[in-house]
Design an enzyme around this catalytic site. Sequence first.
Site, PDB file in Angstrom:
ATOM      1  N   ARG A 235       0.857  -1.188   0.000  1.00 29.74           N
ATOM      2  CA  ARG A 235       0.000   0.000   0.000  1.00 29.74           C
ATOM      3  C   ARG A 235       0.891   1.235   0.000  1.00 29.74           C
ATOM      4  NH1 ARG A 235      -3.378  -2.730  -1.619  1.00 29.74           N
ATOM      5  NH2 ARG A 235      -5.450  -3.185  -0.790  1.00 29.74           N
ATOM      6  N   GLU A 264      -3.010   7.537  -4.278  1.00 30.25           N
ATOM      7  CA  GLU A 264      -3.474   6.868  -5.488  1.00 30.25           C
ATOM      8  C   GLU A 264      -4.855   7.362  -5.906  1.00 30.25           C
ATOM      9  OE1 GLU A 264      -1.946   2.817  -4.939  1.00 30.25           O
ATOM     10  OE2 GLU A 264      -3.717   2.224  -6.060  1.00 30.25           O
ATOM     11  N   HIS A 282      -0.798   0.018  -9.940  1.00 30.68           N
ATOM     12  CA  HIS A 282      -1.461  -0.926  -9.028  1.00 30.68           C
ATOM     13  C   HIS A 282      -1.995  -2.150  -9.785  1.00 30.68           C
ATOM     14  CE1 HIS A 282      -3.565  -1.229  -4.874  1.00 30.68           C
ATOM     15  NE2 HIS A 282      -3.396  -2.434  -5.403  1.00 30.68           N
TER      16      HIS A 282
HETATM   17  C1  8YV Z   1      -6.004  -5.905  -6.123  1.00 32.65           C
HETATM   18  C2  8YV Z   1      -4.824  -5.296  -3.925  1.00 32.65           C
HETATM   19  O1  8YV Z   1      -5.810  -5.660  -7.458  1.00 32.65           O
HETATM   20  O2  8YV Z   1      -5.582  -7.428  -3.218  1.00 32.65           O
HETATM   21  C3  8YV Z   1      -5.306  -6.276  -2.925  1.00 32.65           C
HETATM   22  O3  8YV Z   1      -5.382  -5.868  -1.758  1.00 32.65           O
HETATM   23  O4  8YV Z   1      -4.383  -4.280  -3.562  1.00 32.65           O
HETATM   24  C4  8YV Z   1      -4.811  -5.437  -5.388  1.00 32.65           C
HETATM   25  O5  8YV Z   1      -3.643  -6.065  -5.781  1.00 32.65           O
HETATM   26  C5  8YV Z   1      -7.216  -5.212  -5.695  1.00 32.65           C
HETATM   27  O6  8YV Z   1      -7.533  -5.503  -4.400  1.00 32.65           O
HETATM   28  C6  8YV Z   1      -8.415  -5.458  -6.582  1.00 32.65           C
HETATM   29  O7  8YV Z   1      -9.525  -4.939  -5.965  1.00 32.65           O
END
Ligand code: 8YV
Length: 317
Positions: A235, A264, A282
């Site tokens: 994050r 972001e 991301h």
């Molecule tokens: C995903 C992510 O693409 O899984 C997670 O927490 O940050 C990402 O890699 C995302 O969650 C899709 O909603």
Amino acid sequence: MTILFTTRLPENGFHLPDCELVIPETPYFSEEELMLRIGEADILVSTFDFTVSSALLSQGKQLRLVANFGVGFNNIDIAYCQAHHILVTNTPLPVIEPTAEHCFALMHAIAHRTAELDRRLRMPDYDGIRFGVMNNLGYSLFGKTLGIVGMGRIGQAVARRAIAAGMRIIYYNRHQLPKAIEEQYEAHYTDMDTLLREADFISLHLPYTPQVHHLIDREALSKMKPTAILINTARGAHIDEAALAEALANQQIAGAALDVYEHEPHISEALLQLDNVVMSPHIGTGTIDGRMAMCKNVEDNIRYFMQGDTAKMNLVR
Ligand code: 8YV
């Protein structure tokens, strides 16, 4: 049951014949649209880039489950859900390998300067020397120390790849792992300070909570080697982005590879100007296979919820 989606996800990824799926036709429902629709919803499917606030949740009079599409759930007001008996699930398993793959791809790209040199080669008026034995040098991974911060499932998937790459692994985690797991990765547990000082590559794999906000701040950056490379596929707010841009510009550290950003989807102008940073939008889990597996995980969580089988759900609270 009515399932409301914050985000447009592929309808054919969900096989829930007894449910009405309300999926936006545009990439996201606006907050106003969601506010209007959430009153009818039993289940909300959310993604990391959509804030599931108490203001929204409080309109969900019959809402019983928030099924997050992704492993990280810092987008959801968990305290509100807890207080109002709304269950929350995530998708911990399908994200592991794609995220570890992407982390390694970024690590290679920054160490071998792949993206930067690709960019230079395409410049019609590039006046530097394109080829040459002592030009365009990067850093090898082989023989280097990788510091993994957060040695959960994704951290361990990165460790597996690091072993194959001939790297030595040190890690920092809330708790030291059992001996057997440490031996599997030949991984050495250290405190954060030692990791910052010793690692050639530092990769972040911990969930975001306010306690780890700006874990990598100016002070942490000042402890890193001048040849160190920082990778973040977790994050954005783990890192003080302004401090990082400064450290990179001053070559206080050698490079960074980022998939996530503090604000972001905004990326600070200072970072965009630098060559010693590789960036992606991301996409840590952004493979077709990964996304379909995540759909299946959300579908399973919903099905188990409808069957009342909470033990099989990926509950985060
Ligand atoms: C995903 C992510 O693409 O899984 C997670 O927490 O940050 C990402 O890699 C995302 O969650 C899709 O909603």
